[in-house]
Enzyme design. Structure first.
Site, short mmCIF file in Angstrom:
data_model
loop_
_atom_site.label_atom_id
_atom_site.label_comp_id
_atom_site.label_asym_id
_atom_site.label_seq_id
_atom_site.Cartn_x
_atom_site.Cartn_y
_atom_site.Cartn_z
N HIS A 1 35.18 41.36 35.81
CA HIS A 1 35.69 42.64 36.32
C HIS A 1 34.66 43.24 37.27
O HIS A 1 33.47 43.27 36.94
CB HIS A 1 35.97 43.60 35.16
N ASN A 42 35.64 33.25 42.94
CA ASN A 42 35.00 32.95 41.64
C ASN A 42 35.38 31.55 41.17
O ASN A 42 34.55 30.83 40.61
CB ASN A 42 35.39 33.99 40.59
N ARG A 74 53.23 41.60 35.21
CA ARG A 74 53.75 40.92 34.01
C ARG A 74 54.12 39.48 34.31
O ARG A 74 54.50 39.13 35.43
CB ARG A 74 55.01 41.63 33.49
N ASP A 86 40.51 45.67 29.99
CA ASP A 86 39.10 45.55 30.39
C ASP A 86 38.17 46.08 29.30
O ASP A 86 37.12 46.66 29.61
CB ASP A 86 38.86 46.31 31.72
C1 GRF Z 1 37.13 39.63 41.41
O1 GRF Z 1 36.56 40.71 42.07
C2 GRF Z 1 37.20 39.87 39.94
O2 GRF Z 1 36.20 40.74 39.51
C3 GRF Z 1 38.54 40.51 39.77
O3 GRF Z 1 39.36 39.86 40.70
C4 GRF Z 1 38.58 39.44 41.80
C5 GRF Z 1 38.90 38.00 42.08
O4 GRF Z 1 38.27 37.58 43.26
N1 GRF Z 1 38.99 40.38 38.40
P1 GRF Z 1 38.34 36.08 43.69
O5 GRF Z 1 39.80 35.70 43.80
O6 GRF Z 1 37.60 35.27 42.67
O7 GRF Z 1 37.66 36.03 45.04
#
Ligand code: GRF
Length: 208
Positions: free
Chosen positions: A115, A18, A69, A151
């Site tokens: 998420h 991401n 944490r 979440d």
């Molecule tokens: C993603 O699936 C996101 O939804 C979750 O952690 C993962 C991170 O994936 N919170 P990346 O490190 O961005 O590939």
């Protein structure tokens, strides 16, 4: 610092897909945001190498022994880093530590999380595994504002992914991640261009 653009800090501890998707999107000079920095609790995480490849500064903050944490004072350090970098939006993209202090206060309404489920289903860890084990036919992902709940903050965008007979946890996870990359950049753009308005649990302004 590029004038007029929203400066984004990404908090991440993992693979960084991401982070990469957002960094690539921000290379477009017409995009509304810039990735100002990466903040991680794991300096050996693959996401750090991605930041280096993009020439994006990164900072490591200390994790606690206790799972999930940060060490005392680390969240205040994140605030200092963000303020020094002129950050207007914080994006949590696989940051595996709980935030419950200074950052939530200082950046209230300006923190997003991605998420891998259609919230409120499958909160917490391993959401694609939870989805496969439950047997849902529609899975997906959510970008939401972060508050002190797990979440649980107001939903900004969601994307659905069908679960096919041949899917397992890994194939589903990869289909979900492709959608995450799309909606996280879109959510950042909506925020950066001032189009989001929050009323209670509802976020307005994200219609396509
Ligand atoms: C993603 O699936 C996101 O939804 C979750 O952690 C993962 C991170 O994936 N919170 P990346 O490190 O961005 O590939």
């Amino acid at each position: 610092m590029t004038s007029g653009k929203c400066r984004v800090a990404v908090l991440a501890s993992g693979r960084g897909s991401n982070f990469r998707a957002l960094a690539e999107r921000c290379q477009d000079p017409t995009f509304s945001a810039d990735v100002a920095c990466l903040i991680t609790d794991d300096r050996s995480a693959p996401v750090v190498a991605i930041a280096d490849a993009f020439g994006i500064p990164w900072h490591a903050v200390p994790a606690a022994e206790r799972r999930g944490r940060l060490q005392a004072g680390a969240e205040a350090e994140i605030v200092r880093i963000c303020e020094a970098a002129g950050v207007g939006l914080v994006v949590l993209a696989g940051f595996m530590r709980i935030l419950d202090g200074d950052l939530l206060v200082r950046y209230a309404g300006r923190i997003m999380n991605i998420h891998p489920s259609l919230l409120p289903a499958f909160k917490g860890l391993n959401a694609p595994k939870q989805a496969i084990e439950y047997g849902v036919r529609i899975a997906g992902c959510t970008v939401h504002f972060v508050d002190a709940s797990l979440d649980g903050g107001p939903v900004i965008l969601q994307a659905a992914v069908p679960v096919r007979d041949g899917d397992d946890v890994e194939t589903l996870r990869s289909k979900i991640q492709a959608e995450e990359h799309r909606i996280v950049a879109r959510a950042v753009d909506l925020f950066a261009t001032g189009r989001l308005r929050v009323e209670g649990r509802r976020v307005f302004g994200a219609d396509d």
